[in-house]
Enzyme design. Structure first.
Site, PDB file in Angstrom:
ATOM      1  N   GLY A 269       6.335  11.617   5.423  1.00  0.00           N
ATOM      2  CA  GLY A 269       5.632  11.106   4.511  1.00  0.00           C
ATOM      3  C   GLY A 269       4.114  10.765   4.680  1.00  0.00           C
ATOM      4  O   GLY A 269       3.064  11.212   4.003  1.00  0.00           O
ATOM      5  N   ALA A 270       3.788  10.034   5.939  1.00  0.00           N
ATOM      6  CA  ALA A 270       2.481   9.892   6.283  1.00  0.00           C
ATOM      7  C   ALA A 270       2.546   9.135   7.540  1.00  0.00           C
ATOM      8  O   ALA A 270       3.284   8.981   8.379  1.00  0.00           O
ATOM      9  CB  ALA A 270       1.778   8.593   5.298  1.00  0.00           C
ATOM     10  N   MET A 271       1.082   9.138   8.406  1.00  0.00           N
ATOM     11  CA  MET A 271       0.956   8.794   9.575  1.00  0.00           C
ATOM     12  C   MET A 271      -0.232   8.070   9.798  1.00  0.00           C
ATOM     13  O   MET A 271      -1.199   7.930   9.256  1.00  0.00           O
ATOM     14  CB  MET A 271       0.980  10.139  10.623  1.00  0.00           C
ATOM     15  CG  MET A 271       0.614  10.075  11.867  1.00  0.00           C
ATOM     16  SD  MET A 271       2.003   9.465  12.854  1.00  0.00           S
ATOM     17  CE  MET A 271       1.133   8.469  14.241  1.00  0.00           C
ATOM     18  N   GLU A 272       0.101   7.004  10.761  1.00  0.00           N
ATOM     19  CA  GLU A 272      -0.848   5.789  10.932  1.00  0.00           C
ATOM     20  C   GLU A 272      -2.088   6.010  11.915  1.00  0.00           C
ATOM     21  O   GLU A 272      -2.549   5.037  12.338  1.00  0.00           O
ATOM     22  CB  GLU A 272       0.031   4.398  11.442  1.00  0.00           C
ATOM     23  CG  GLU A 272       0.650   4.493  12.827  1.00  0.00           C
ATOM     24  CD  GLU A 272       2.075   5.064  12.782  1.00  0.00           C
ATOM     25  OE1 GLU A 272       2.372   5.833  11.777  1.00  0.00           O
ATOM     26  OE2 GLU A 272       2.585   4.688  13.839  1.00  0.00           O
ATOM     27  N   ASN A 273      -2.377   7.224  12.146  1.00  0.00           N
ATOM     28  CA  ASN A 273      -3.526   7.595  13.149  1.00  0.00           C
ATOM     29  C   ASN A 273      -4.502   6.489  13.014  1.00  0.00           C
ATOM     30  O   ASN A 273      -5.021   6.192  12.026  1.00  0.00           O
ATOM     31  CB  ASN A 273      -3.812   8.980  13.067  1.00  0.00           C
ATOM     32  CG  ASN A 273      -3.124   9.885  12.850  1.00  0.00           C
ATOM     33  OD1 ASN A 273      -2.158  10.225  13.484  1.00  0.00           O
ATOM     34  ND2 ASN A 273      -3.050  10.463  11.598  1.00  0.00           N
ATOM     35  N   GLU A 306       1.557   2.272   6.324  1.00  0.00           N
ATOM     36  CA  GLU A 306       0.467   2.992   7.262  1.00  0.00           C
ATOM     37  C   GLU A 306      -0.764   2.001   7.832  1.00  0.00           C
ATOM     38  O   GLU A 306      -1.013   1.877   8.859  1.00  0.00           O
ATOM     39  CB  GLU A 306       0.041   4.239   6.750  1.00  0.00           C
ATOM     40  CG  GLU A 306       1.292   5.344   6.292  1.00  0.00           C
ATOM     41  CD  GLU A 306       2.280   5.461   7.508  1.00  0.00           C
ATOM     42  OE1 GLU A 306       2.078   5.213   8.473  1.00  0.00           O
ATOM     43  OE2 GLU A 306       3.182   5.738   6.979  1.00  0.00           O
ATOM     44  N   HIS A 309       0.577  -0.659  10.071  1.00  0.00           N
ATOM     45  CA  HIS A 309       0.843  -0.293  11.333  1.00  0.00           C
ATOM     46  C   HIS A 309      -0.533  -0.560  12.280  1.00  0.00           C
ATOM     47  O   HIS A 309      -0.352  -0.572  13.602  1.00  0.00           O
ATOM     48  CB  HIS A 309       0.813   1.365  11.475  1.00  0.00           C
ATOM     49  CG  HIS A 309       2.300   1.754  11.472  1.00  0.00           C
ATOM     50  ND1 HIS A 309       3.360   1.144  12.201  1.00  0.00           N
ATOM     51  CD2 HIS A 309       3.053   2.648  10.784  1.00  0.00           C
ATOM     52  CE1 HIS A 309       4.550   1.705  12.132  1.00  0.00           C
ATOM     53  NE2 HIS A 309       4.467   2.616  10.972  1.00  0.00           N
ATOM     54  N   GLU A 328       8.357   0.596  13.982  1.00  0.00           N
ATOM     55  CA  GLU A 328       8.906   1.015  12.454  1.00  0.00           C
ATOM     56  C   GLU A 328       9.708  -0.158  11.708  1.00  0.00           C
ATOM     57  O   GLU A 328       9.325  -0.260  10.599  1.00  0.00           O
ATOM     58  CB  GLU A 328       9.532   2.480  12.669  1.00  0.00           C
ATOM     59  CG  GLU A 328       8.625   3.404  13.158  1.00  0.00           C
ATOM     60  CD  GLU A 328       7.496   3.933  12.240  1.00  0.00           C
ATOM     61  OE1 GLU A 328       7.583   3.236  11.239  1.00  0.00           O
ATOM     62  OE2 GLU A 328       6.506   4.601  12.792  1.00  0.00           O
TER      63      GLU A 328
HETATM   64  N1  BES Z   1       4.840   6.844  12.053  1.00  0.00           N
HETATM   65  C1  BES Z   1       5.578   7.258  11.017  1.00  0.00           C
HETATM   66  C2  BES Z   1       5.240   8.892  10.864  1.00  0.00           C
HETATM   67  C3  BES Z   1       6.029   9.705  11.672  1.00  0.00           C
HETATM   68  C4  BES Z   1       7.448   9.710  11.672  1.00  0.00           C
HETATM   69  C5  BES Z   1       5.674  10.365  12.563  1.00  0.00           C
HETATM   70  C6  BES Z   1       8.224  10.569  12.503  1.00  0.00           C
HETATM   71  C7  BES Z   1       6.300  11.403  13.589  1.00  0.00           C
HETATM   72  C8  BES Z   1       7.360  11.435  13.175  1.00  0.00           C
HETATM   73  C9  BES Z   1       4.975   6.592   9.668  1.00  0.00           C
HETATM   74  O1  BES Z   1       4.466   5.375   9.849  1.00  0.00           O
HETATM   75  C10 BES Z   1       6.174   6.312   8.854  1.00  0.00           C
HETATM   76  O2  BES Z   1       7.048   5.794   9.205  1.00  0.00           O
HETATM   77  N2  BES Z   1       6.203   7.073   7.479  1.00  0.00           N
HETATM   78  C11 BES Z   1       7.291   7.141   6.894  1.00  0.00           C
HETATM   79  C12 BES Z   1       7.119   6.409   5.490  1.00  0.00           C
HETATM   80  C13 BES Z   1       7.052   5.046   5.696  1.00  0.00           C
HETATM   81  C14 BES Z   1       6.664   4.350   4.288  1.00  0.00           C
HETATM   82  C15 BES Z   1       8.544   4.540   6.007  1.00  0.00           C
HETATM   83  C16 BES Z   1       7.775   8.450   6.384  1.00  0.00           C
HETATM   84  O3  BES Z   1       6.675   9.381   6.719  1.00  0.00           O
HETATM   85  O4  BES Z   1       8.612   8.960   5.986  1.00  0.00           O
HETATM   86 ZN    ZN Z   2       5.873   3.685  10.245  1.00  0.00          ZN
END
Ligand code: BES
Ligand code: ZN
Length: 883
Positions: A269-273, A306, A309, A328
């Site tokens: 969905g997204a990434m917290e860089n 994000e 994070h 997470e």
């Molecule tokens: N850090 C994750 C993104 C991620 C997940 C990167 C697995 C690499 C491998 C991000 O913070 C995250 O948890 N994203 C979720 C959405 C969130 C609202 C639960 C996602 O991408 O589904």
């Molecule tokens: Zn996350």
């Protein structure tokens, strides 16, 4: 196997790194097919290392190594060793040294979407969990924290925008304007999984934010040209998130800028860089015409997640990937609380619990069950699961429940203060709460190590003469893979007792600290609590607010359920009563159908529902939740064995139609009176009305009558927003009406050029329970707008078919399983992460009735016979088949 036989990694083998990297200088010469990466590292031996004279072993994958330079001297081939996954330098100076590494990578060929890749012409990165090693050789582990300075150079026409983490130091042109560059510096030490860069031709929308202590932050969201109008909601969500984290957790932002970039091709969905969040564009772009309320809500919560994070994940990161829930689970808890504060707390709780029960409970009761903090893994990407995220969030919620709001906040404050700038563990997190509260959390800690959903059984008895009422709670946790023995857990069970007038009775007891306020602290295998001075037999309201992630079994008659639905002071349990009532009815219907009969139940539930729907004290979002029946998959999970999806589909339809027939006028009135008037607003109250309207329409549409179909088609063709249009489109696509084709064609004509919105069209067809669904889906995999390398397309079409269309995916001839396996093997060649995720759809295969079970096993076996599966797919198949 693409890699050598994969070996599991164990938590118990954790050792501190032998080397530390103080700073990282990265220099990128961006080029689609041959990007040059120069990395200069300040390395030293780790004083905490347990190994003497250790060689320096760096991770690296899919890299072309051009040079290794140690303290200015180019190493010869005999001075280092190279394998497919590592670069080893056996001899390094005792004093701190500088290591320079030159590599070349090919982003244009990277379809795994890990490391540096191109998405519709934009260079972007994804490094969590282990993507940085696809950019350069490095100590790719979260406990190595470094400060980063990054220089990006590119063709200014191709990539006018150059972004990386932190603040921008400088920018300029070189090669007489043929190239341009930017230099970014991030002062906060971070692990390499938080590194990011973006370079491309993008539009931007900017805003300002002043932090509580008065610092100015420049906020910018970057999107594809032409999509600027769809950014407002994400920006608004970001500002509200920043303010909320200051107010609720005392956390401020810590850089001069915060950037968000929307890209089209993204595995998650997204990434917290740090300072540069990268988002799947479907979770940024929204306007009333293009996005549903569900999308608006998702954008709000993912932007918040994000952003949050930055403190829970970035400032305090994880010591190792086994501690993933530390960031997470905690951050999901925080984003859930944000949404609860911004919207309706009870509706948020209902939706979080629905999600937990739909995804985490089945995971926890099947072959993929694992502890919230796993003890081993083969591929870490396979552990970004509902268990780590959602059960992880439930554990944090239970800590807040057990400690109370104030002590919970003190514990969080201590955690932020003590571990800022560190890579921490679950033990360190729990210790903060134990310290501020003086509580012993050692039994509670089992929630992290013990897998499986605990069953809590509640028995009651009333003694009229003595005026006492007893609750006996028994807990058991079922066996799960690798865990035969289970210990009793500390389970907080929030309760109430309803007197005959529907009001809560006072809870008087001499139970001591087994009952504190309205919470029973269940710690023993079995515990009885006796309440005194109880004038009449009460109706128990157990597990209020869903205070623990357990399976609850309480003896409640249908009359009791209707009573709770009408009266419970805990709104969550009012919904829970309705849900339990509907579920029981549907299970009885399935049972009757499987005996060749037809159940006559359902009118009781319809009556109770009808009464609740006229209660004007309930907001519309809540009433919408009451109208949403348990899904077919929920029913399958509840039944748990010998599942026949044909009967479940029929039972579901039977109850839906019964309600629609009995409540037809009432539902039609809801649909008529809640019709949109005035301009669209995405706020919770207005979204709630639209949700209720759509839920009513869905029940009505099940009748399939001309009136119902016309009503649906009318909503589709006259919709003033996507929430109405997409819902009606789904209903029409599921129908056998002539309007089905017209609506689908109309939608295609209107949106085929929009790669985000057109996914709605794929979803509608993938979810249709019509008998030709598989043929339609197969044909759509060859459609010009479909792209198997784009994860959003795969999820919209194949993912939705396998997960959201149970009756057609689980066809009795097994063709659904064969199709899925075929697609998984095709995708696994270039994107193992997405392939492995699709396999989730098969995890409950053992619960199927014998014929389907055999066909599902055959399809899965096909994957084991494949000569070359990825580590990701290999691990999941092994665990699913338990072989
Ligand atoms: N850090 C994750 C993104 C991620 C997940 C990167 C697995 C690499 C491998 C991000 O913070 C995250 O948890 N994203 C979720 C959405 C969130 C609202 C639960 C996602 O991408 O589904
Ligand atoms: Zn996350």
């Amino acid at each position: 196997m693409k890699t050598d036989t994969p070996r599991p990694i164990y938590l118990r083998d954790y050792r501190p790194p032998n080397f530390l990297i103080k700073s990282v200088n990265l220099d990128f010469k961006l080029d689609a097919a041959a990007t040059k990466v120069r990395s200069r590292l300040k390395v030293r031996h780790n004083p905490k290392s347990q190994v003497h004279n250790a060689p320096l072993i760096l991770d690296g994958e899919n890299l072309k190594l051009d040079a290794v330079i140690l303290d200015g001297n180019t190493l010869t081939r005999s001075q280092y060793r190279l394998t497919k996954t590592s670069l080893t330098i056996p001899e390094t100076p005792i004093k701190p040294f500088t290591l320079e590494i030159h590599t070349t990578i090919d982003p244009s060929q990277n379809k795994s979407l890990q490391g540096l890749y191109r998405s519709r012409g934009v260079f972007c990165t994804q490094c969590e969990a282990q993507g940085f090693r696809r950019i350069t050789y490095f100590l790719d582990r979260p406990d190595v924290l470094s400060t980063y300075t990054v220089r990006l150079e590119a063709d200014p026409k191709e990539a006018p925008v150059l972004l990386s983490n932190g603040n921008r130091l400088e920018r300029g042109t070189s090669d007489r304007g043929e190239r341009h560059y930017a230099v970014w510096h991030d002062p906060h030490p971070k692990p390499c999984y938080l590194f990011a860069l973006v370079a491309g031709d993008l539009s931007s929308i900017a805003a300002d934010f002043k932090t509580a202590s008065g610092s100015d932050v420049g906020l910018t969201i970057y999107v594809e040209h032409g999509k600027e109008e769809r950014v407002a909601w994400a920006m608004d969500s970001l500002k509200r998130s920043m303010r909320w984290d200051e107010k609720r957790f005392g956390r401020e932002y810590d850089l001069e800028v915060f950037n968000i970039v929307a890209v089209s091709d993204f595995n998650m969905g997204a990434m917290e860089n740090k300072g540069l969040n990268i988002f799947n564009d479907r979770l940024v772009l929204a306007s009333p015409e293009t996005a549903t309320d569900t999308t608006f809500e998702a954008i709000e919560s993912v932007v918040a997640h994000e952003y949050f994070h930055n403190w829970t994940g970035n400032r305090i990161t994880c010591r190792d990937w086994f501690q993933l829930c530390l960031k997470e689970g905690l951050t999901v808890y925080r984003d859930q609380e944000f949404s609860a504060d911004e919207r309706s707390r009870v509706v948020q709780r209902i939706s979080d619990v629905r999600q937990l029960k739909a995804h985490q409970f089945p995971e926890d009761s099947g072959p993929l069950a694992h502890p919230v903090r796993p003890e081993s893994y083969i591929e870490i990407n396979n552990f970004y699961t509902a268990t780590v995220y959602e059960k992880g969030a439930e554990i944090v919620r239970m800590i807040a429940t057990i400690l109370g709001a104030e002590a919970f906040r003190s514990g969080m404050d201590l955690y932020f203060e003590r571990h800022d700038g560190e890579a921490a563990t679950i033990e360190q997190f729990l210790e903060c709460f134990a310290e501020v509260s003086g509580r012993d959390l050692s039994q509670f800690a089992l929630w992290y190590s013990q897998s499986g959903t605990p069953h809590v059984e509640c028995r009651t008895s009333y003694d009229k003469r003595a005026r006492t009422y007893s609750l006996t709670l028994k807990q058991t946790t079922p066996q799960t893979p690798g865990q035969q023995q289970k210990n009793p857990m500390h389970i907080p069970v929030r309760i109430g007792l309803l007197g005959p007038d529907g009001h809560d009775l006072p809870l008087t007891t001499d139970a001591g600290d087994a009952l504190l306020d309205d919470i029973i602290h269940l710690r023993q295998p079995s515990q009885t609590i006796t309440f005194t001075d109880v004038p009449a037999r009460p109706v128990p309201s157990v597990l209020r607010e869903f205070s623990a992630p357990v399976h609850l079994e309480v003896e409640l008659s249908e009359k009791d359920l209707a009573f709770l639905l009408a009266n419970d002071s805990d709104a969550f349990n009012r919904w829970q009563a309705a849900n339990t009532y509907a579920m029981r009815t549907m299970v009885a219907m399935v049972e009757a159908l499987s005996r060749g009969k037809r159940s006559s139940r359902g009118t009781g539930f319809a009556k109770a529902l009808s009464a609740a729907l006229v209660d004007d004290n309930l907001d519309w979002a809540f009433r919408a939740e009451l109208m949403r029946l348990p899904s077919q998959s929920d029913v399958a999970t509840e039944i748990g064995q010998n599942v026949d999806h044909t009967f479940i589909y029929r039972a579901h339809r039977q109850l839906t139609r019964l309600i629609a027939r009995r409540l037809e006028d009432q539902l039609a009135a809801i649909h008529d009176t809640l019709k949109e008037s005035g301009p669209f607003s995405p706020d919770a109250a207005n979204a709630g009305k639209r949700a209720a309207r759509n839920a009513a329409l869905q029940l009505l549409a099940s009748l399939g009558s001309k009136t119902a179909i016309n009503r649906t088609a009318d909503q589709y063709f006259n919709a003033s927003n996507m929430t109405e249009a997409a819902h009606a489109l789904n209903l029409l696509a599921a129908s056998n009406s002539p309007q089905r084709r017209t609506a689908l064609d109309h939608f295609y004509q209107r949106w085929h050029e929009d790669h985000v919105v057109i996914d709605t069209w794929f979803v509608a067809q993938a979810q249709s329970p019509r008998n030709n669904a598989l043929d339609v889906v197969r044909a759509l995999t060859r459609h010009e707008r479909f792209d198997i390398t784009a994860p959003n397309k795969v999820r919209a079409l194949i993912g939705n078919f396998a997960l959201m269309n149970p009756v057609q995916f689980n066809r009795p001839d097994g063709k659904g399983y064969e199709f899925l396996v075929e697609q998984i093997l095709a995708i696994d060649r270039f994107n193992p992460q997405i392939a492995a995720r699709l396999l989730n759809a098969m995890r409950s295969w053992r619960a199927l009735e014998p014929k389907r079970r055999k066909l599902a096993r055959n399809a899965l076996t096909k994957i084991t016979k494949h000569p070359d599966p990825s580590r990701d797919v290999h691990e999941i198949v092994l665990r699913i088949l338990d072989e």
